[in-house]
Motif scaffolding. Structure first.
Motif, PDB file in Angstrom:
ATOM      1  N   LEU A 367       0.815  -1.210   0.000  1.00  0.00           N
ATOM      2  CA  LEU A 367       0.000   0.000   0.000  1.00  0.00           C
ATOM      3  C   LEU A 367       0.849   1.261   0.000  1.00  0.00           C
ATOM      4  O   LEU A 367       1.914   1.315   0.619  1.00  0.00           O
ATOM      5  CB  LEU A 367      -0.922   0.023   1.226  1.00  0.00           C
ATOM      6  N   GLU A 368       0.356   2.285  -0.681  1.00  0.00           N
ATOM      7  CA  GLU A 368       0.958   3.604  -0.605  1.00  0.00           C
ATOM      8  C   GLU A 368       0.385   4.336   0.612  1.00  0.00           C
ATOM      9  O   GLU A 368      -0.580   3.873   1.233  1.00  0.00           O
ATOM     10  CB  GLU A 368       0.671   4.400  -1.893  1.00  0.00           C
ATOM     11  N   LEU A 369       0.962   5.495   0.942  1.00  0.00           N
ATOM     12  CA  LEU A 369       0.574   6.202   2.155  1.00  0.00           C
ATOM     13  C   LEU A 369      -0.892   6.634   2.117  1.00  0.00           C
ATOM     14  O   LEU A 369      -1.609   6.513   3.130  1.00  0.00           O
ATOM     15  CB  LEU A 369       1.483   7.426   2.346  1.00  0.00           C
ATOM     16  N   LYS A 370      -1.359   7.127   0.992  1.00  0.00           N
ATOM     17  CA  LYS A 370      -2.760   7.564   0.893  1.00  0.00           C
ATOM     18  C   LYS A 370      -3.710   6.381   1.049  1.00  0.00           C
ATOM     19  O   LYS A 370      -4.754   6.478   1.710  1.00  0.00           O
ATOM     20  CB  LYS A 370      -2.997   8.265  -0.449  1.00  0.00           C
ATOM     21  N   GLU A 371      -3.344   5.246   0.466  1.00  0.00           N
ATOM     22  CA  GLU A 371      -4.169   4.044   0.628  1.00  0.00           C
ATOM     23  C   GLU A 371      -4.164   3.565   2.072  1.00  0.00           C
ATOM     24  O   GLU A 371      -5.175   3.064   2.585  1.00  0.00           O
ATOM     25  CB  GLU A 371      -3.643   2.934  -0.297  1.00  0.00           C
ATOM     26  N   CYS A 372      -3.045   3.760   2.731  1.00  0.00           N
ATOM     27  CA  CYS A 372      -2.929   3.390   4.138  1.00  0.00           C
ATOM     28  C   CYS A 372      -3.894   4.222   4.982  1.00  0.00           C
ATOM     29  O   CYS A 372      -4.565   3.707   5.886  1.00  0.00           O
ATOM     30  CB  CYS A 372      -1.488   3.598   4.602  1.00  0.00           C
ATOM     31  N   GLN A 373      -3.960   5.517   4.682  1.00  0.00           N
ATOM     32  CA  GLN A 373      -4.872   6.396   5.405  1.00  0.00           C
ATOM     33  C   GLN A 373      -6.322   5.979   5.188  1.00  0.00           C
ATOM     34  O   GLN A 373      -7.115   5.914   6.144  1.00  0.00           O
ATOM     35  CB  GLN A 373      -4.660   7.839   4.942  1.00  0.00           C
ATOM     36  N   GLU A 374      -6.697   5.688   3.957  1.00  0.00           N
ATOM     37  CA  GLU A 374      -8.069   5.283   3.659  1.00  0.00           C
ATOM     38  C   GLU A 374      -8.429   3.980   4.357  1.00  0.00           C
ATOM     39  O   GLU A 374      -9.546   3.821   4.869  1.00  0.00           O
ATOM     40  CB  GLU A 374      -8.242   5.148   2.139  1.00  0.00           C
ATOM     41  N   LEU A 375      -7.488   3.044   4.393  1.00  0.00           N
ATOM     42  CA  LEU A 375      -7.738   1.767   5.052  1.00  0.00           C
ATOM     43  C   LEU A 375      -7.933   1.965   6.549  1.00  0.00           C
ATOM     44  O   LEU A 375      -8.804   1.329   7.172  1.00  0.00           O
ATOM     45  CB  LEU A 375      -6.559   0.816   4.792  1.00  0.00           C
ATOM     46  N   CYS A 376      -7.150   2.848   7.145  1.00  0.00           N
ATOM     47  CA  CYS A 376      -7.271   3.106   8.579  1.00  0.00           C
ATOM     48  C   CYS A 376      -8.610   3.755   8.915  1.00  0.00           C
ATOM     49  O   CYS A 376      -9.233   3.425   9.925  1.00  0.00           O
ATOM     50  CB  CYS A 376      -6.108   3.982   9.044  1.00  0.00           C
ATOM     51  N   LEU A 377      -9.070   4.662   8.062  1.00  0.00           N
ATOM     52  CA  LEU A 377     -10.345   5.334   8.310  1.00  0.00           C
ATOM     53  C   LEU A 377     -11.528   4.368   8.283  1.00  0.00           C
ATOM     54  O   LEU A 377     -12.531   4.570   8.964  1.00  0.00           O
ATOM     55  CB  LEU A 377     -10.564   6.448   7.283  1.00  0.00           C
ATOM     56  N   LYS A 378     -11.398   3.301   7.510  1.00  0.00           N
ATOM     57  CA  LYS A 378     -12.501   2.344   7.379  1.00  0.00           C
ATOM     58  C   LYS A 378     -12.638   1.433   8.595  1.00  0.00           C
ATOM     59  O   LYS A 378     -13.662   0.755   8.747  1.00  0.00           O
ATOM     60  CB  LYS A 378     -12.302   1.497   6.121  1.00  0.00           C
ATOM     61  N   ASN A 379     -11.604   1.391   9.433  1.00  0.00           N
ATOM     62  CA  ASN A 379     -11.608   0.482  10.586  1.00  0.00           C
ATOM     63  C   ASN A 379     -11.643   1.320  11.861  1.00  0.00           C
ATOM     64  O   ASN A 379     -10.710   2.045  12.166  1.00  0.00           O
ATOM     65  CB  ASN A 379     -10.356  -0.396  10.570  1.00  0.00           C
ATOM     66  N   CYS A 380     -12.732   1.197  12.629  1.00  0.00           N
ATOM     67  CA  CYS A 380     -12.898   2.035  13.821  1.00  0.00           C
ATOM     68  C   CYS A 380     -11.838   1.775  14.876  1.00  0.00           C
ATOM     69  O   CYS A 380     -11.584   2.626  15.736  1.00  0.00           O
ATOM     70  CB  CYS A 380     -14.289   1.801  14.434  1.00  0.00           C
ATOM     71  N   SER A 381     -11.207   0.613  14.868  1.00  0.00           N
ATOM     72  CA  SER A 381     -10.201   0.300  15.885  1.00  0.00           C
ATOM     73  C   SER A 381      -8.821   0.829  15.519  1.00  0.00           C
ATOM     74  O   SER A 381      -7.901   0.771  16.321  1.00  0.00           O
ATOM     75  CB  SER A 381     -10.117  -1.212  16.100  1.00  0.00           C
ATOM     76  N   CYS A 382      -8.666   1.356  14.302  1.00  0.00           N
ATOM     77  CA  CYS A 382      -7.367   1.860  13.845  1.00  0.00           C
ATOM     78  C   CYS A 382      -7.092   3.215  14.500  1.00  0.00           C
ATOM     79  O   CYS A 382      -7.871   4.161  14.337  1.00  0.00           O
ATOM     80  CB  CYS A 382      -7.350   1.984  12.327  1.00  0.00           C
ATOM     81  N   THR A 383      -6.005   3.311  15.244  1.00  0.00           N
ATOM     82  CA  THR A 383      -5.684   4.529  15.991  1.00  0.00           C
ATOM     83  C   THR A 383      -4.566   5.365  15.374  1.00  0.00           C
ATOM     84  O   THR A 383      -4.419   6.539  15.706  1.00  0.00           O
ATOM     85  CB  THR A 383      -5.291   4.170  17.434  1.00  0.00           C
ATOM     86  N   ALA A 384      -3.773   4.782  14.491  1.00  0.00           N
ATOM     87  CA  ALA A 384      -2.663   5.522  13.884  1.00  0.00           C
ATOM     88  C   ALA A 384      -2.108   4.738  12.708  1.00  0.00           C
ATOM     89  O   ALA A 384      -2.355   3.530  12.571  1.00  0.00           O
ATOM     90  CB  ALA A 384      -1.563   5.782  14.909  1.00  0.00           C
TER      91      ALA A 384
END
Length: 833
Positions: A367-384
Motif C-alpha cells: 500500500l501507498e501512504l494515501k491508501e494506508c490512510q483510507e484503510l485506517c479510516l474504514k476500521n474504527c479500531s485503527c488509531t494511527a
C-alpha cells in the motif's frame, strides 16, 4: 553424563597430540587447558580462561591483538570446570565436546543430532571470530557455528535475529557479573510479532526497543546509518529476518555488548588510549525507557514545557494529579466526550517520531501512504498509521489499540499519523479562520505591548543595576582571600592591583534553576564535568558548568577560569556571570547560548547543511578576532591551550564565542614561551612542540586554529576515517593540496555554493598554521590579514602529525612519541581524560 564407551573415547583422544598455535581441531586432536587456537590472520584466540580470584575455567574466544583480554564468546558459560583439567575435542558422533578430565564427564557439547556422520569432521577458528564445526574435510557443510549461539557480544558479520527455516533466534544475553560469564538477566533479542523489532529486556521487563526497520534503519535509532566505519545489512525474507554489520577497515576492532547493568553499548578499541571507547549506548535518556510516558503519549526532551511527556493529539492525561506530579506511567485517554469512527474523522501528524510498539500493528507492504490512510479510516479500531519504508515512501503500518513507547527526536525519525475525531479537525479549521480574522487586531495589540515592553525593560534594567540579580549572594568574590581554603594563594592579576570580583550564586539557586540537574537540562559533558541549562528566578537563561569531583580540573583550573573570563570582555568570548562554591560543589555560571557548539553543526550529517559558506567564513573571522584579543589586545596575554570545535559556542545569530578557559595560561607582556611537565589539551589539536616537548606559546593556539579552520571547511573531524592513504584530516588536506585538488575536500553539503578563491585562501592559511616548525607559523593578527586581503602567500611546508594507514606518524622532530592518537580525547599529565 556420558556412557563408558564415550568416556573411553575421550581418554584415547587425550593421548593424541593437542592443538597449539593452529586454528583447527581435527578428529584425532584435543585442546587442553593452556593451549590455544589462533585464527589464520591472528585476529582471535580460542582457549581456556578464568576469573583472577576463582578456580573456574571456561572455553572462550577473545581478541588476540588487544592487550586487554576481551572475551567475546563463552562455550560453557553456565557450567565451569574446576581447575585446569579441561579438554576440548571432537567425539565419535562428530560433536565438539568439552570434557572435565578430573571427573570424567562432559560439561558442554554442540549436541548436533541431525547430522550425517563423516569420517573427518573438524572445527576451525575463523578470522571473523566464528568457531565453526565442519562435517568433513571438504568444509562444504557447516554443522554448527558459535555465531549462531552468541553470549553477550555481537561481532562484525555476525547475524542477530531469526532463522525462519530452523526457528533459531540469535540473541545476546549479558554476563551475570564482571567475573561470572554465566547467563545474566539482560537480553537483547528480536521479536517477530507484528513487525520485526529488537527489545532490550531485564528478565521480562522491557527496557528499550529499536522500533521497526523503516528502510534506512531502526525507527528508534536515528543515528543508525552506514557511516565512516560500518556497513549495515538488514535481511527480511522467507528464510531469515536478521541484522548484521561489517567494518570497512579490518584493523578497527568494534563490538556491541549487552551489559549486566541493563545497557546495550557499542565499543571501539583505541590503541592509543589503551582501552575500549564507548561511542553509543542505550538507554541514554528518560525517553529511551520503554513506554516512559504510558499509552497514547509522546516523550519529547526538546519540549518547551517542563515535562518531557505530553498526550497525543485528541488525548488527555488519564490521571491528571499524577501527570502534574510528573508521573505519566498511566498514560493518556481519549478526551472526554470525543469519539472516533464518525463522519469527518481525520489525522494529525507527529513528526520526527519513533513509531509506537509494532507488536500490535498490521503491515501491508503493497500500500501507498494515501491508501494506508483510507484503510485506517474504514476500521474504527485503527488509531494511527505510518509508512513502513521511509526511503521508498511505500508500505503501510497501522495500529489497532494502545499506542505505546512513542518518542520524538530533534531530527530524523519519521512521520506518525494519529487518528482524531471530527471535532478536533473542526477546531483546527476554526482556529485557522479565527487567526486570519484576528490578524489586524493582533497587530494593534502588538504595537501597544511593544511600547509597554520597552518601558518595562527600561525599568527592569534600572532596578537590576541597583539591586543585582535575584538569587545571588551580594558580595564580591576575591581571589586573594575568598579562595584561600580551596587551593592556597591566588595569582595576582597582571597590571592591576585590585582583586577580581564576580557574583557568587547560592547552591540552592543553581539546584532550582537546573531542576536539580535533571537529565532533560543536560547540554553536554566534557573532560571536567557536565554542563546544564538553567533559568534564574528573574527568567534569565544560564549555562552551568558543574565540575566533576573526579575530573582533572582542580582548584587551580577553577580559579584560573574565573580569573580569566571575569577580566576578558569581547564579543567573541563567552561571558561569565558568576560561580558557586558550596559544600563539595564547584560550578561556573555562563550566559546561555542556544545554538550549542560549533561541532554540533559542522560534524552532523543533517545540521551541517544549515551552515553555508558565508556563515562559516564569518565564524572563522570571529574566532580569529577572539584569539587576537586573547593574544594581543587584552590587558592579559592569554594562551587558551584547548581551542577546538566543541569549545566554540554559537549565540542566537550564530556568532562564535570562545569558551572553556580551564586550561588557559597567562603570559607576561614580554614573555615569549613557557615550558610545562603537565601537558594538557586535546589530541589532534595540540601543536607538536607542546605535545612532545611541553613548550607552549601564542603559536600553540595558532596550530590548534589551523586544525579547526580545516575542519570548518571540510565538515569533518581531524580524527575522521579517510578512505585515502592518510587517516587524519591534516594528511588528507596536504595530499590534495600538493595534487592541486584542494577544492575536493570542501564539505559536500555546501553544494558548490561557495567562493572558490576564498576557500582556497582559507585552506592555504590553515596549512601555514600547521607547518612542522613553530617559527614558520603566522601570528593570529597575520592570519586575519591573510584571510581578509588578496596578498601573495608563501607556499606551506610539510605539516606535522600526518597519520598514515600503517599507523606511522610522519614527524621529523627528534622528540620521541610514545602515545600516538588521532582522537579527540582531552588529556592532562600525558593521560587521556
Amino acid at each position: 553424563m556420558y556412557h563408558l564407551k564415550e568416556i573411553l573415547t575421550y581418554f584415547l583422544l587425550f593421548l593424541f597430540r593437542n592443538c597449539c598455535s593452529t586454528d583447527i581441531i581435527g578428529p584425532n586432536q584435543t585442546l587442553k587447558d593452556g593451549n590455544i587456537l589462533v585464527s589464520s590472520g591472528k585476529a582471535f584466540v580460542l582457549g581456556f580462561f578464568g576469573p583472577e580470584k576463582s578456580s573456574n575455567r571456561y572455553v572462550g574466544i577473545w581478541y588476540n591483538k588487544v592487550p586487554e583480554q576481551t572475551v567475546v564468546w563463552v562455550a560453557n558459560r553456565d557450567n565451569p570446570i574446576k581447575g585446569t583439567s579441561g579438554v576440548l575435542a571432537i567425539d565419535t558422533a562428530g560433536n565438539l565436546v568439552l570434557f572435565d578430565g578430573n571427573h570424567n564427564f562432559s560439561v558442554w557439547s554442540t549436541n548436533v543430532t541431525s547430522m550425517t556422520l563423516k569420517k573427518s569432521p573438524s572445527a576451525q577458528l575463523m578470522e571473523t571470530g566464528n568457531f565453526v564445526l565442519f562435517q568433513d574435510q571438504s568444509k562444504s557443510v557447516i554443522t554448527w557455528q558459535s555465531f549462531d549461539y552468541p553470549t553477550n557480544t555481537l561481532l562484525p558479520n555476525m547475524k542477530a535475529g531469526w532463522n525462519r527455516r530452523t526457528g533459531l533466534n540469535t540473541s545476546l544475553s549479558s554476563w551475570k557479573s564482571f567475573d561470572d560469564p554465566g547467563t545474566g538477566d539482560t537480553v537483547f533479542k528480536m521479536e517477530l510479532t507484528g513487525t520485526p523489532q529488537f527489545y532490550l529486556l531485564m528478565g521480562t521487563k522491557r527496557l528499550w526497543r529499536t522500533g521497526p526497520w523503516n528502510g534506512l534503519g531502526w525507527s528508534g535509532v536515528p543515528e543508525m546509518v552506514s557511516n565512516f566505519i560500518f556497513k549495515i545489512l538488514y535481511v527480511e525474507n522467507d528464510n531469515e529476518v536478521t541484522i548484521s554489520y561489517s567494518i570497512k577497515d579490518p584493523s578497527i576492532f568494534s563490538r556491541m555488548v549487552v551489559n549486566e547493568s541493563g545497557t546495550l553499548e557499542r565499543l571501539t578499541w583505541q590503541g592509543s588510549e589503551r582501552g575500549w571507547v564507548r561511542f553509543w549506548y542505550v538507554p541514554t535518556d528518560p525517553c529511551d525507557s520503554y513506554a516512559h510516558c504510558g499509552a497514547f503519549s509522546n516523550c519529547d526532551l526538546f519540549n518547551l514545557s517542563e515535562f518531557e511527556c505530553s498526550c497525543l493529539p485528541g488525548f488527555e492525561p488519564k490521571l491528571e494529579r499524577q501527570w502534574y506530579l510528573r508521573d505519566a506511567s498511566n498514560g493518556c485517554k481519549r478526551k472526554q466526550g470525543e469519539n472516533i469512527c464518525g463522519n469527518g474523522d481525520g489525522f494529525k501528524k507527529v513528526i520526527n517520531a519513533k513509531v509506537p510498539d509494532t507488536s500490535i500493528a498490521h503491515v501491508n507492504k503493497s500500500l501507498e501512504l494515501k491508501e494506508c490512510q483510507e484503510l485506517c479510516l474504514k476500521n474504527c479500531s485503527c488509531t494511527a498509521f505510518a509508512t513502513a519504508n521511509i526511503s521508498g515512501g511505500n508500505g503501510c503500518i497501522s495500529w489497532h489499540g494502545n499506542l505505546a513507547d512513542i518518542r520524538q527526536f530533534s531530527n530524523k525519525g519519521q512521520d506518525l499519523y494519529i487518528r482524531v475525531p471530527a471535532v478536533e479537525i473542526a477546531q483546527d479549521t476554526r482556529n485557522s479562520k479565527g487567526f486570519r480574522g484576528k490578524r489586524l487586531m493582533a497587530t494593534v495589540i502588538v504595537l501597544i505591548l511593544a511600547m509597554l515592553l520597552i518601558l518595562f525593560l527600561a525599568y527592569w534594567l534600572l532596578k537590576k543595576k541597583r539591586k543585582g540579580t535575584e538569587g545571588q549572594i551580594k558580595r564580591p568574590f576575591s581571589f586573594n582571600t575568598g579562595l584561600a581554603s580551596y587551593g592556597g594563594r591566588a595569582e595576582e592579576m597582571e597590571g592591576s592591583g585590585t582583586n577580581v570580583e564576580v557574583s557568587i550564586f547560592d547552591l540552592s539557586t543553581i539546584v532550582s534553576a537546573t531542576e536539580d540537574f535533571s537529565l532533560a537540562n543536560k547540554l553536554g559533558e566534557g573532560g571536567f564535568g557536565a554542563v546544564y541549562k538553567g533559568r534564574l528566578p528573574n527568567g534569565q537563561e544560564i549555562a552551568v558548568k558543574r565540575l566533576s569531583a573526579i575530573s582533572g580540573q582542580g582548584n587551580e583550573e577553577f580559579k584560573n577560569e574565573i580569573k580569566l573570563i571575569a577580566r576578558l570582555q569581547h564579543r567573541n568570548l563567552v561571558r561569565l556571570l558568576g560561580c558557586c562554591i558550596q559544600q563539595d560543589e564547584k560550578m561556573l555560571v555562563y550566559e546561555y547560548l542556544p545554538n550549542k557548539g560549533l561541532d554540533y553543526f559542522i560534524f552532523d550529517e543533517a545540521r551541517r547543511s544549515l551552515m553555508d559558506w558565508s556563515k562559516r567564513f564569518e565564524i572563522i573571522l570571529g574566532i580569529t578576532r577572539g584569539m587576537i584579543y586573547l593574544h594581543e589586545d587584552s590587558r592579559l596575554r592569554i594562551i587558551h591551550r584547548d581551542l577546538k570545535a566543541s569549545n566554540i559556542l554559537l549565540d542566537t545569530s550564530m556568532n562564535p564565542k570562545i569558551s572553556d578557559f580551564g586550561l588557559a595560561r597567562i603570559f607576561g607582556v614580554d614573555q615569549a614561551q613557557a615550558n610545562t611537565n603537565r601537558v594538557v589539551g586535546t589530541y589532534g589539536y595540540m601543536s607538536p612542540e607542546y605535545a612532545m616537548e611541553g613548550l607552549f606559546s601564542v603559536k600553540s593556539d595558532v596550530y590548534s586554529f589551523g586544525v579547526l579552520l580545516l575542519e570548518i571547511i571540510c565538515g569533518r573531524k581531524n580524527s575522521s576515517y579517510f578512505e585515502e592513504d592518510t587517516v587524519n584530516l591534516i594528511g588528507y588536506v596536504w595530499d590534495l593540496w600538493r595534487e592541486e585538488k584542494a577544492l575536493d575536500l570542501v564539505d559536500s553539503s555546501l553544494d558548490n555554493s561557495y567562493d572558490a578563491n576564498k576557500v582556497l585562501r582559507c585552506v592555504h592559511v590553515g596549512l601555514l598554521c600547521l607547518q612542522e616548525y613553530a617559527p614558520d607559523w603566522p601570528t593570529m593578527s597575520e592570519v586575519l590579514f591573510m584571510l581578509c586581503n588578496e596578498t601573495t602567500l608563501p607556499y606551506p611546508k610539510k605539516p606535522a602529525f600526518i597519520f598514515k594507514k600503517d599507523n606511522t606518524l610522519l614527524y621529523s622532530s627528534s622528540a620521541s612519541v610514545e602515545n600516538r592518537s588521532v582522537n579527540e580525547m582531552s588529556i592532562t599529565v600525558i593521560e587521556a581524560r
